[in-house]
Scaffold this active site. Structure first.
Site, PDB file in Angstrom:
ATOM      1  N   CYS A   1       0.681  -1.316   0.011  1.00 49.07           N
ATOM      2  CA  CYS A   1       0.005  -0.261   0.034  1.00 49.07           C
ATOM      3  C   CYS A   1       0.949   0.983   0.015  1.00 49.07           C
ATOM      4  CB  CYS A   1      -0.965  -0.137   1.139  1.00 49.07           C
ATOM      5  SG  CYS A   1      -2.544   0.861   0.934  1.00 49.07           S
TER       6      CYS A   1
ATOM      7  N   HIS B   1      -3.334  -5.330   1.237  1.00 53.55           N
ATOM      8  CA  HIS B   1      -2.614  -5.737   2.833  1.00 53.55           C
ATOM      9  C   HIS B   1      -2.751  -6.947   2.990  1.00 53.55           C
ATOM     10  CE1 HIS B   1      -2.197  -1.425   4.199  1.00 53.55           C
ATOM     11  NE2 HIS B   1      -3.322  -1.223   3.562  1.00 53.55           N
TER      12      HIS B   1
ATOM     13  N   GLU C   1      -0.733  -8.870   4.815  1.00 52.06           N
ATOM     14  CA  GLU C   1      -0.719  -9.275   6.490  1.00 52.06           C
ATOM     15  C   GLU C   1      -1.937  -9.190   7.304  1.00 52.06           C
ATOM     16  OE1 GLU C   1      -0.265  -6.186   5.084  1.00 52.06           O
ATOM     17  OE2 GLU C   1      -0.985  -4.537   6.264  1.00 52.06           O
TER      18      GLU C   1
HETATM   19  N1  GLN Z   1      -3.973   6.254   1.443  1.00 54.74           N
HETATM   20  C1  GLN Z   1      -2.650   6.042   1.711  1.00 54.74           C
HETATM   21  C2  GLN Z   1      -1.417   6.855   1.316  1.00 54.74           C
HETATM   22  O1  GLN Z   1      -1.863   7.241   0.106  1.00 54.74           O
HETATM   23  C3  GLN Z   1      -2.048   4.339   1.593  1.00 54.74           C
HETATM   24  C4  GLN Z   1      -3.029   3.577   2.253  1.00 54.74           C
HETATM   25  C5  GLN Z   1      -2.564   2.445   3.133  1.00 54.74           C
HETATM   26  O2  GLN Z   1      -1.610   2.154   3.078  1.00 54.74           O
HETATM   27  N2  GLN Z   1      -3.518   1.597   3.782  1.00 54.74           N
HETATM   28  O3  GLN Z   1      -0.423   6.966   1.452  1.00 54.74           O
END
Ligand code: GLN
Length: 189
Positions: free
Chosen positions: A91, A171, A173
């Site tokens: 992410c 994610h 994890e």
């Molecule tokens: N919205 C976050 C970002 O732009 C990423 C979200 C996440 O890591 N769950 O950094």
């Protein structure tokens, strides 16, 4: 013994530690997990692989580039020193690999859009095309991808790979499947 350095900048760090331990048990190997907070933690350990969790990329850039930490530049430099070095980035971690904003080359060659599915309320769970349970939390979205496609959701790329660098917009994890954490460890054995 495989030593995994995990960036303790933000995000579901402890869930990653559990997932790494499960993956190590499944592979029947011993691992040591080193919590990385500053450049010093990074320099004083012999690291085999990196784990870059999600969080908020803007916050992670601030804390990770802070003079007192300098963790992000040391991680990026370590990865650039040898293109086969392994990292699993999820992410916001994926955003940082695609767009390190440090003047150096991207660690993953792709376009990525932050929060492209919408806000927190638009977070969702969906089965990836390979059957893996995908948990997307304010997830970014890949645009054009110039490295290998690792996984897709309804045909859309949600994971990209360049040798042993893996960037996922979901994610892993938070599911009880440690496939991607196993992949990280397998790159070290
Ligand atoms: N919205 C976050 C970002 O732009 C990423 C979200 C996440 O890591 N769950 O950094």
């Amino acid at each position: 013994m495989v030593v995994v350095g995990i960036a303790m900048l933000q995000g579901a760090r402890h869930a990653h530690v559990n997932a790494l331990e499960n993956a190590a048990n499944e592979l029947g190997i011993n691992i040591q997990i080193v919590q990385l907070r500053t450049k010093l933690d990074f320099d004083s350990n012999q690291i085999d692989a990196l784990m870059l969790p999600g969080g908020e990329s803007t916050v992670m850039r601030l804390t990770g580039n802070n003079e007192a930490s300098e963790l992000l530049p040391s991680m990026f430099n370590w990865l650039r020193e040898d293109p086969v070095r392994p990292v699993l980035a999820t992410c916001a971690g994926a955003i940082l690999l695609v767009d390190p904003q440090d003047g150096g080359e991207a660690l993953i060659d792709a376009e990525i859009d932050r929060n492209a599915y919408g806000g927190q309320i638009d977070s969702f769970e969906a089965s990836l095309d390979c059957g893996f349970p995908g948990i997307f939390i304010r997830a970014p979205r890949f645009g054009e991808v110039r490295d290998s496609i690792e996984c897709t959701l309804n045909g859309e790329v949600v994971g990209v790979r360049r040798i042993n660098r893996i960037a996922l917009t979901f994610h892993p994890e938070l599911s009880d499947n440690s496939k991607y954490h196993r992949m990280l460890l397998e790159a070290c054995i």
